[in-house]
Scaffold this motif. Sequence first.
Motif, PDB file in Angstrom:
ATOM      1  N   ASP A  32      -5.227   2.944  -9.245  1.00 46.04           N
ATOM      2  CA  ASP A  32      -4.763   2.114  -8.808  1.00 46.04           C
ATOM      3  C   ASP A  32      -4.185   1.966  -7.464  1.00 46.04           C
ATOM      4  O   ASP A  32      -3.501   0.356  -7.530  1.00 46.04           O
ATOM      5  CB  ASP A  32      -2.814   2.287  -9.735  1.00 46.04           C
ATOM      6  N   ASP A  33      -4.033   1.796  -6.729  1.00 43.48           N
ATOM      7  CA  ASP A  33      -3.625   1.824  -5.477  1.00 43.48           C
ATOM      8  C   ASP A  33      -4.515   3.115  -4.354  1.00 43.48           C
ATOM      9  O   ASP A  33      -5.013   4.339  -5.003  1.00 43.48           O
ATOM     10  CB  ASP A  33      -2.345   2.174  -5.079  1.00 43.48           C
ATOM     11  N   TYR A  34      -4.165   2.774  -2.761  1.00 45.98           N
ATOM     12  CA  TYR A  34      -4.872   3.499  -2.783  1.00 45.98           C
ATOM     13  C   TYR A  34      -4.089   4.018  -0.909  1.00 45.98           C
ATOM     14  O   TYR A  34      -3.070   2.899  -0.097  1.00 45.98           O
ATOM     15  CB  TYR A  34      -6.022   3.104  -1.783  1.00 45.98           C
ATOM     16  N   ILE A  35      -3.881   5.562  -0.316  1.00 50.31           N
ATOM     17  CA  ILE A  35      -2.849   5.448   0.810  1.00 50.31           C
ATOM     18  C   ILE A  35      -3.753   6.096   1.613  1.00 50.31           C
ATOM     19  O   ILE A  35      -4.349   7.466   1.364  1.00 50.31           O
ATOM     20  CB  ILE A  35      -1.656   6.208  -0.112  1.00 50.31           C
ATOM     21  N   PRO A  36      -3.763   6.140   3.089  1.00 51.86           N
ATOM     22  CA  PRO A  36      -4.941   6.417   3.803  1.00 51.86           C
ATOM     23  C   PRO A  36      -4.156   7.776   4.471  1.00 51.86           C
ATOM     24  O   PRO A  36      -2.656   7.387   4.461  1.00 51.86           O
ATOM     25  CB  PRO A  36      -5.291   5.229   4.919  1.00 51.86           C
ATOM     26  N   LYS A  37      -4.844   8.885   5.181  1.00 48.94           N
ATOM     27  CA  LYS A  37      -4.109   9.690   5.468  1.00 48.94           C
ATOM     28  C   LYS A  37      -4.096   9.905   7.273  1.00 48.94           C
ATOM     29  O   LYS A  37      -5.247   9.319   7.379  1.00 48.94           O
ATOM     30  CB  LYS A  37      -4.139  11.389   5.075  1.00 48.94           C
ATOM     31  N   PRO A  38      -3.468  10.686   7.553  1.00 47.39           N
ATOM     32  CA  PRO A  38      -1.830  10.770   7.613  1.00 47.39           C
ATOM     33  C   PRO A  38      -1.451   9.708   7.277  1.00 47.39           C
ATOM     34  O   PRO A  38      -1.224   8.366   7.644  1.00 47.39           O
ATOM     35  CB  PRO A  38      -1.289  11.992   8.451  1.00 47.39           C
ATOM     36  N   PHE A  39      -0.306   9.773   6.222  1.00 44.85           N
ATOM     37  CA  PHE A  39       0.653   8.815   6.081  1.00 44.85           C
ATOM     38  C   PHE A  39       1.956   9.579   6.650  1.00 44.85           C
ATOM     39  O   PHE A  39       2.939  10.397   6.547  1.00 44.85           O
ATOM     40  CB  PHE A  39       0.931   8.610   4.625  1.00 44.85           C
ATOM     41  N   THR A  40       3.125   8.522   6.435  1.00 49.64           N
ATOM     42  CA  THR A  40       4.683   8.806   6.577  1.00 49.64           C
ATOM     43  C   THR A  40       5.465   8.652   5.607  1.00 49.64           C
ATOM     44  O   THR A  40       5.032   8.010   4.610  1.00 49.64           O
ATOM     45  CB  THR A  40       5.338   8.043   7.607  1.00 49.64           C
ATOM     46  N   GLY A  41       6.095   9.464   5.378  1.00 49.63           N
ATOM     47  CA  GLY A  41       7.506   9.228   4.001  1.00 49.63           C
ATOM     48  C   GLY A  41       7.620   7.957   3.621  1.00 49.63           C
ATOM     49  O   GLY A  41       7.456   7.528   2.896  1.00 49.63           O
ATOM     50  N   ASP A  42       7.668   7.122   5.122  1.00 50.84           N
ATOM     51  CA  ASP A  42       8.252   5.466   4.702  1.00 50.84           C
ATOM     52  C   ASP A  42       7.103   5.124   3.786  1.00 50.84           C
ATOM     53  O   ASP A  42       7.268   4.092   3.056  1.00 50.84           O
ATOM     54  CB  ASP A  42       8.161   4.763   5.720  1.00 50.84           C
ATOM     55  N   THR A  43       5.847   5.124   4.385  1.00 44.38           N
ATOM     56  CA  THR A  43       4.855   4.343   4.076  1.00 44.38           C
ATOM     57  C   THR A  43       4.788   5.300   2.191  1.00 44.38           C
ATOM     58  O   THR A  43       4.282   4.772   1.672  1.00 44.38           O
ATOM     59  CB  THR A  43       3.296   4.808   4.343  1.00 44.38           C
ATOM     60  N   LEU A  44       4.739   6.344   1.894  1.00 42.65           N
ATOM     61  CA  LEU A  44       4.705   7.094   0.962  1.00 42.65           C
ATOM     62  C   LEU A  44       6.477   6.380  -0.081  1.00 42.65           C
ATOM     63  O   LEU A  44       5.403   6.288  -0.862  1.00 42.65           O
ATOM     64  CB  LEU A  44       4.912   8.387   0.966  1.00 42.65           C
ATOM     65  N   ARG A  45       7.686   6.027   0.117  1.00 44.18           N
ATOM     66  CA  ARG A  45       8.457   5.664  -0.208  1.00 44.18           C
ATOM     67  C   ARG A  45       7.957   4.621  -1.076  1.00 44.18           C
ATOM     68  O   ARG A  45       7.978   4.655  -2.033  1.00 44.18           O
ATOM     69  CB  ARG A  45       8.635   5.779   0.696  1.00 44.18           C
ATOM     70  N   ARG A  46       8.050   3.940   0.250  1.00 42.13           N
ATOM     71  CA  ARG A  46       6.362   2.073  -0.286  1.00 42.13           C
ATOM     72  C   ARG A  46       5.557   2.034  -2.029  1.00 42.13           C
ATOM     73  O   ARG A  46       6.432   2.083  -2.558  1.00 42.13           O
ATOM     74  CB  ARG A  46       6.592   1.273   1.208  1.00 42.13           C
ATOM     75  N   LEU A  47       5.142   2.777  -1.076  1.00 41.43           N
ATOM     76  CA  LEU A  47       3.803   2.830  -2.409  1.00 41.43           C
ATOM     77  C   LEU A  47       4.349   4.076  -4.008  1.00 41.43           C
ATOM     78  O   LEU A  47       3.925   2.970  -4.603  1.00 41.43           O
ATOM     79  CB  LEU A  47       2.846   4.281  -1.783  1.00 41.43           C
TER      80      LEU A  47
END
Length: 130
Positions: free
Chosen positions: A107-122
Amino acid sequence: MPTSLYNHLLLADDDPRSAEIARMLLHSFGMAVDVVTNGADAIERLRHRTYDLVLMNIEMPVMDGLEATRRIREAQAAGDIAEVPVIGMSAHTLLGDREKGFAAGMDDYIPKPFTGDTLRRLLTAHLGEI
C-alpha cells in the motif's frame, strides 16, 4: 483521542538493529509491535492474529517482502487473512523498487533509514491521527 493506543502492528525485518529502531519508534507512538524476521513468519502471524498495519522489509531471508505481500493478498482474497495495509521498507532505493512493492500489493513504501517524523506521517496516512 489518538488511535495509536489501540494499534497493533507487525514488523517484518531481518536486521536486528533496524528492527529495534523501528520497534522503539513505534512504541514511542504508543503502538504495540510484534516482530518477525522473514516473510513466511509474517504470513503465519497474520493467519492467527489481526493487525492494524504491517511494516514489511523488502529483502529478507526465507521469503522476501515482495513474495510475502503477494501471498498475503492471495490469502486475503481467499478469506484466510484479514485485510491489512502493508508498507514496504528498504534500505535500497533503486529506481523501480517502490513500483515493485506496489505491483506486489503493498500500500505504501518508506526508504530506510527513516526518521520518526517520516514514519509518523506514513502511519497517520494509513491509520489516522496517532
